[in-house]
Design a protein around this motif. Sequence first.
Motif, PDB file in Angstrom:
ATOM      1  N   GLY A  45       0.823  -1.212   0.000  1.00 38.22           N
ATOM      2  CA  GLY A  45       0.000   0.000   0.000  1.00 38.22           C
ATOM      3  C   GLY A  45       0.851   1.252   0.000  1.00 38.22           C
ATOM      4  O   GLY A  45       0.568   2.213  -0.741  1.00 38.22           O
ATOM      5  N   LYS A  46       1.909   1.272   0.806  1.00 36.97           N
ATOM      6  CA  LYS A  46       2.808   2.433   0.846  1.00 36.97           C
ATOM      7  C   LYS A  46       3.464   2.644  -0.511  1.00 36.97           C
ATOM      8  O   LYS A  46       3.569   3.778  -0.990  1.00 36.97           O
ATOM      9  CB  LYS A  46       3.900   2.243   1.893  1.00 36.97           C
ATOM     10  CG  LYS A  46       3.453   2.397   3.313  1.00 36.97           C
ATOM     11  CD  LYS A  46       4.659   2.220   4.239  1.00 36.97           C
ATOM     12  CE  LYS A  46       4.251   2.074   5.676  1.00 36.97           C
ATOM     13  NZ  LYS A  46       5.419   1.824   6.538  1.00 36.97           N
ATOM     14  N   MET A  47       3.928   1.566  -1.128  1.00 34.68           N
ATOM     15  CA  MET A  47       4.608   1.685  -2.415  1.00 34.68           C
ATOM     16  C   MET A  47       3.647   2.171  -3.504  1.00 34.68           C
ATOM     17  O   MET A  47       4.035   2.974  -4.355  1.00 34.68           O
ATOM     18  CB  MET A  47       5.233   0.347  -2.808  1.00 34.68           C
ATOM     19  CG  MET A  47       6.334  -0.099  -1.855  1.00 34.68           C
ATOM     20  SD  MET A  47       7.690   1.063  -1.706  1.00 34.68           S
ATOM     21  CE  MET A  47       8.724   0.505  -3.025  1.00 34.68           C
ATOM     22  N   VAL A  48       2.421   1.724  -3.454  1.00 33.53           N
ATOM     23  CA  VAL A  48       1.425   2.200  -4.411  1.00 33.53           C
ATOM     24  C   VAL A  48       1.192   3.694  -4.222  1.00 33.53           C
ATOM     25  O   VAL A  48       1.131   4.457  -5.204  1.00 33.53           O
ATOM     26  CB  VAL A  48       0.102   1.404  -4.289  1.00 33.53           C
ATOM     27  CG1 VAL A  48      -1.027   2.074  -5.047  1.00 33.53           C
ATOM     28  CG2 VAL A  48       0.295  -0.029  -4.758  1.00 33.53           C
ATOM     29  N   GLU A  49       1.079   4.138  -2.972  1.00 39.05           N
ATOM     30  CA  GLU A  49       0.889   5.562  -2.696  1.00 39.05           C
ATOM     31  C   GLU A  49       2.076   6.386  -3.177  1.00 39.05           C
ATOM     32  O   GLU A  49       1.897   7.441  -3.796  1.00 39.05           O
ATOM     33  CB  GLU A  49       0.681   5.797  -1.205  1.00 39.05           C
ATOM     34  CG  GLU A  49      -0.671   5.344  -0.692  1.00 39.05           C
ATOM     35  CD  GLU A  49      -0.812   5.543   0.806  1.00 39.05           C
ATOM     36  OE1 GLU A  49      -0.057   6.348   1.388  1.00 39.05           O
ATOM     37  OE2 GLU A  49      -1.677   4.880   1.387  1.00 39.05           O
ATOM     38  N   ILE A  50       3.278   5.915  -2.898  1.00 40.59           N
ATOM     39  CA  ILE A  50       4.482   6.638  -3.327  1.00 40.59           C
ATOM     40  C   ILE A  50       4.546   6.704  -4.857  1.00 40.59           C
ATOM     41  O   ILE A  50       4.808   7.755  -5.432  1.00 40.59           O
ATOM     42  CB  ILE A  50       5.751   5.971  -2.745  1.00 40.59           C
ATOM     43  CG1 ILE A  50       5.798   6.167  -1.232  1.00 40.59           C
ATOM     44  CG2 ILE A  50       7.012   6.531  -3.404  1.00 40.59           C
ATOM     45  CD1 ILE A  50       6.864   5.334  -0.533  1.00 40.59           C
ATOM     46  N   GLY A  51       4.294   5.579  -5.491  1.00 41.30           N
ATOM     47  CA  GLY A  51       4.310   5.544  -6.956  1.00 41.30           C
ATOM     48  C   GLY A  51       3.246   6.427  -7.553  1.00 41.30           C
ATOM     49  O   GLY A  51       3.486   7.137  -8.539  1.00 41.30           O
ATOM     50  N   SER A  52       2.077   6.411  -6.974  1.00 43.47           N
ATOM     51  CA  SER A  52       0.973   7.245  -7.463  1.00 43.47           C
ATOM     52  C   SER A  52       1.308   8.722  -7.317  1.00 43.47           C
ATOM     53  O   SER A  52       1.068   9.513  -8.229  1.00 43.47           O
ATOM     54  CB  SER A  52      -0.307   6.913  -6.702  1.00 43.47           C
ATOM     55  OG  SER A  52      -1.382   7.685  -7.165  1.00 43.47           O
ATOM     56  N   ALA A  53       1.892   9.093  -6.182  1.00 41.69           N
ATOM     57  CA  ALA A  53       2.279  10.489  -5.967  1.00 41.69           C
ATOM     58  C   ALA A  53       3.368  10.909  -6.951  1.00 41.69           C
ATOM     59  O   ALA A  53       3.369  12.045  -7.444  1.00 41.69           O
ATOM     60  CB  ALA A  53       2.752  10.690  -4.528  1.00 41.69           C
ATOM     61  N   ALA A  54       4.290  10.011  -7.248  1.00 41.03           N
ATOM     62  CA  ALA A  54       5.368  10.327  -8.182  1.00 41.03           C
ATOM     63  C   ALA A  54       4.840  10.520  -9.599  1.00 41.03           C
ATOM     64  O   ALA A  54       5.380  11.324 -10.368  1.00 41.03           O
ATOM     65  CB  ALA A  54       6.418   9.227  -8.157  1.00 41.03           C
ATOM     66  N   LEU A  55       3.789   9.809  -9.944  1.00 40.09           N
ATOM     67  CA  LEU A  55       3.230   9.915 -11.295  1.00 40.09           C
ATOM     68  C   LEU A  55       2.181  11.008 -11.439  1.00 40.09           C
ATOM     69  O   LEU A  55       1.774  11.335 -12.553  1.00 40.09           O
ATOM     70  CB  LEU A  55       2.629   8.573 -11.721  1.00 40.09           C
ATOM     71  CG  LEU A  55       3.634   7.440 -11.885  1.00 40.09           C
ATOM     72  CD1 LEU A  55       2.909   6.134 -12.162  1.00 40.09           C
ATOM     73  CD2 LEU A  55       4.626   7.749 -12.980  1.00 40.09           C
ATOM     74  N   LYS A  56       1.745  11.587 -10.336  1.00 37.05           N
ATOM     75  CA  LYS A  56       0.695  12.601 -10.372  1.00 37.05           C
ATOM     76  C   LYS A  56       1.006  13.760 -11.323  1.00 37.05           C
ATOM     77  O   LYS A  56       0.123  14.145 -12.103  1.00 37.05           O
ATOM     78  CB  LYS A  56       0.413  13.137  -8.971  1.00 37.05           C
ATOM     79  CG  LYS A  56      -0.790  14.083  -8.911  1.00 37.05           C
ATOM     80  CD  LYS A  56      -1.087  14.467  -7.496  1.00 37.05           C
ATOM     81  CE  LYS A  56      -2.264  15.366  -7.285  1.00 37.05           C
ATOM     82  NZ  LYS A  56      -2.801  16.111  -8.344  1.00 37.05           N
ATOM     83  N   PRO A  57       2.208  14.311 -11.340  1.00 35.76           N
ATOM     84  CA  PRO A  57       2.476  15.430 -12.258  1.00 35.76           C
ATOM     85  C   PRO A  57       2.271  15.038 -13.731  1.00 35.76           C
ATOM     86  O   PRO A  57       1.836  15.847 -14.537  1.00 35.76           O
ATOM     87  CB  PRO A  57       3.946  15.774 -12.006  1.00 35.76           C
ATOM     88  CG  PRO A  57       4.227  15.283 -10.634  1.00 35.76           C
ATOM     89  CD  PRO A  57       3.348  14.085 -10.439  1.00 35.76           C
ATOM     90  N   PHE A  58       2.537  13.800 -14.068  1.00 30.08           N
ATOM     91  CA  PHE A  58       2.371  13.346 -15.440  1.00 30.08           C
ATOM     92  C   PHE A  58       0.896  13.135 -15.797  1.00 30.08           C
ATOM     93  O   PHE A  58       0.483  13.364 -16.928  1.00 30.08           O
ATOM     94  CB  PHE A  58       3.153  12.050 -15.688  1.00 30.08           C
ATOM     95  CG  PHE A  58       4.631  12.224 -15.483  1.00 30.08           C
ATOM     96  CD1 PHE A  58       5.408  12.886 -16.424  1.00 30.08           C
ATOM     97  CD2 PHE A  58       5.235  11.749 -14.330  1.00 30.08           C
ATOM     98  CE1 PHE A  58       6.761  13.065 -16.230  1.00 30.08           C
ATOM     99  CE2 PHE A  58       6.590  11.901 -14.134  1.00 30.08           C
ATOM    100  CZ  PHE A  58       7.369  12.570 -15.081  1.00 30.08           C
ATOM    101  N   ARG A  59       0.109  12.710 -14.794  1.00 30.43           N
ATOM    102  CA  ARG A  59      -1.333  12.515 -15.040  1.00 30.43           C
ATOM    103  C   ARG A  59      -2.026  13.849 -15.170  1.00 30.43           C
ATOM    104  O   ARG A  59      -3.001  13.985 -15.897  1.00 30.43           O
ATOM    105  CB  ARG A  59      -1.947  11.720 -13.889  1.00 30.43           C
ATOM    106  CG  ARG A  59      -1.579  10.261 -13.868  1.00 30.43           C
ATOM    107  CD  ARG A  59      -2.459   9.495 -12.894  1.00 30.43           C
ATOM    108  NE  ARG A  59      -2.514  10.110 -11.583  1.00 30.43           N
ATOM    109  CZ  ARG A  59      -1.805   9.741 -10.525  1.00 30.43           C
ATOM    110  NH1 ARG A  59      -0.976   8.730 -10.614  1.00 30.43           N
ATOM    111  NH2 ARG A  59      -1.934  10.336  -9.369  1.00 30.43           N
ATOM    112  N   ASP A  60      -1.564  14.853 -14.417  1.00 29.16           N
ATOM    113  CA  ASP A  60      -2.209  16.171 -14.417  1.00 29.16           C
ATOM    114  C   ASP A  60      -1.794  17.034 -15.598  1.00 29.16           C
ATOM    115  O   ASP A  60      -2.370  18.096 -15.808  1.00 29.16           O
ATOM    116  CB  ASP A  60      -1.898  16.901 -13.116  1.00 29.16           C
ATOM    117  CG  ASP A  60      -2.508  16.201 -11.896  1.00 29.16           C
ATOM    118  OD1 ASP A  60      -3.413  15.362 -12.082  1.00 29.16           O
ATOM    119  OD2 ASP A  60      -2.056  16.490 -10.770  1.00 29.16           O
ATOM    120  N   ALA A  61      -0.779  16.593 -16.348  1.00 30.26           N
ATOM    121  CA  ALA A  61      -0.263  17.409 -17.454  1.00 30.26           C
ATOM    122  C   ALA A  61      -1.176  17.409 -18.638  1.00 30.26           C
ATOM    123  O   ALA A  61      -2.016  16.700 -18.901  1.00 30.26           O
ATOM    124  CB  ALA A  61       1.121  16.909 -17.864  1.00 30.26           C
TER     125      ALA A  61
END
Length: 68
Positions: free
Chosen positions: A52-68
């Motif tokens: 769960g932690k790794m999914v959250e970290i990965g999701s947060a890291a990819l957020k700028p790319f999803r919001d672009a």
Amino acid sequence: MSGEFLQFMADRVKEDVRFQHSCLQCKSPQELQKLQAEFIQKAIDQYVAETGKMVEIGSAALKPFRDA
């Protein structure tokens, strides 16, 4: 992300060593069986939480790319 993973693995190794030490202290097969069951359940719980932690970290890291 790698720091989190390395810390998790270090903690798991410590748990494994504690488990081995505890196994050597067992006085009966029933005590060993109980210890093994507790160890396995704790490991499962920790791996699920870490996933769960790794999914959250990965999701947060990819957020700028999803919001672009």
